[in-house]
Motif scaffolding. Structure first.
Motif, PDB file in Angstrom:
ATOM      1  N   GLY A 119       0.818  -1.214   0.000  1.00 56.02           N
ATOM      2  CA  GLY A 119       0.000   0.000   0.000  1.00 56.02           C
ATOM      3  C   GLY A 119       0.844   1.253   0.000  1.00 56.02           C
ATOM      4  O   GLY A 119       0.564   2.210  -0.737  1.00 56.02           O
ATOM      5  N   GLU A 120       1.915   1.262   0.805  1.00 52.31           N
ATOM      6  CA  GLU A 120       2.806   2.421   0.848  1.00 52.31           C
ATOM      7  C   GLU A 120       3.509   2.607  -0.489  1.00 52.31           C
ATOM      8  O   GLU A 120       3.678   3.737  -0.965  1.00 52.31           O
ATOM      9  CB  GLU A 120       3.824   2.254   1.971  1.00 52.31           C
ATOM     10  CG  GLU A 120       3.209   2.372   3.352  1.00 52.31           C
ATOM     11  CD  GLU A 120       4.167   1.981   4.476  1.00 52.31           C
ATOM     12  OE1 GLU A 120       5.331   1.604   4.184  1.00 52.31           O
ATOM     13  OE2 GLU A 120       3.748   2.058   5.644  1.00 52.31           O
ATOM     14  N   ASN A 177       0.716  10.121  -3.786  1.00 51.47           N
ATOM     15  CA  ASN A 177      -0.203  10.512  -2.696  1.00 51.47           C
ATOM     16  C   ASN A 177       0.512  10.578  -1.398  1.00 51.47           C
ATOM     17  O   ASN A 177       1.106   9.836  -0.857  1.00 51.47           O
ATOM     18  CB  ASN A 177      -1.378   9.520  -2.610  1.00 51.47           C
ATOM     19  CG  ASN A 177      -2.257   9.625  -3.835  1.00 51.47           C
ATOM     20  OD1 ASN A 177      -2.338  10.668  -4.469  1.00 51.47           O
ATOM     21  ND2 ASN A 177      -2.899   8.536  -4.183  1.00 51.47           N
ATOM     22  N   CYS A 186       1.037   4.153  -2.888  1.00 54.03           N
ATOM     23  CA  CYS A 186       0.834   5.582  -2.620  1.00 54.03           C
ATOM     24  C   CYS A 186       2.029   6.398  -3.103  1.00 54.03           C
ATOM     25  O   CYS A 186       1.855   7.477  -3.679  1.00 54.03           O
ATOM     26  CB  CYS A 186       0.608   5.820  -1.117  1.00 54.03           C
ATOM     27  SG  CYS A 186      -1.015   5.296  -0.540  1.00 54.03           S
TER      28      CYS A 186
END
Length: 52
Positions: free
Chosen positions: A43-44, A52, A47
């Motif tokens: 997820g990191e 983001n 992003c």
């Protein structure tokens, strides 16, 4: 979960005198923790890639 992983868990249960269910429970909890770490890292990375 592979057969060798379960065999190893059963062997640990015999060595440490714990119940097989307790050792398998500990093994599964550890694997779930690793999975959560991987999901967070993915997820990191997503992003960071999307800005983001």
């Amino acid at each position: 979960m592979g057969e060798d992983v379960l065999f190893e868990a059963a062997a640990e249960a015999r060595v440490f005198g714990g119940g097989a269910a307790a050792v398998v429970d500990e093994l599964v909890r550890g694997l779930l923790g690793r999975l959560a770490d991987w999901q967070q890292s993915i997820g990191e990375l997503g992003c960071a890639h999307l800005g983001n």
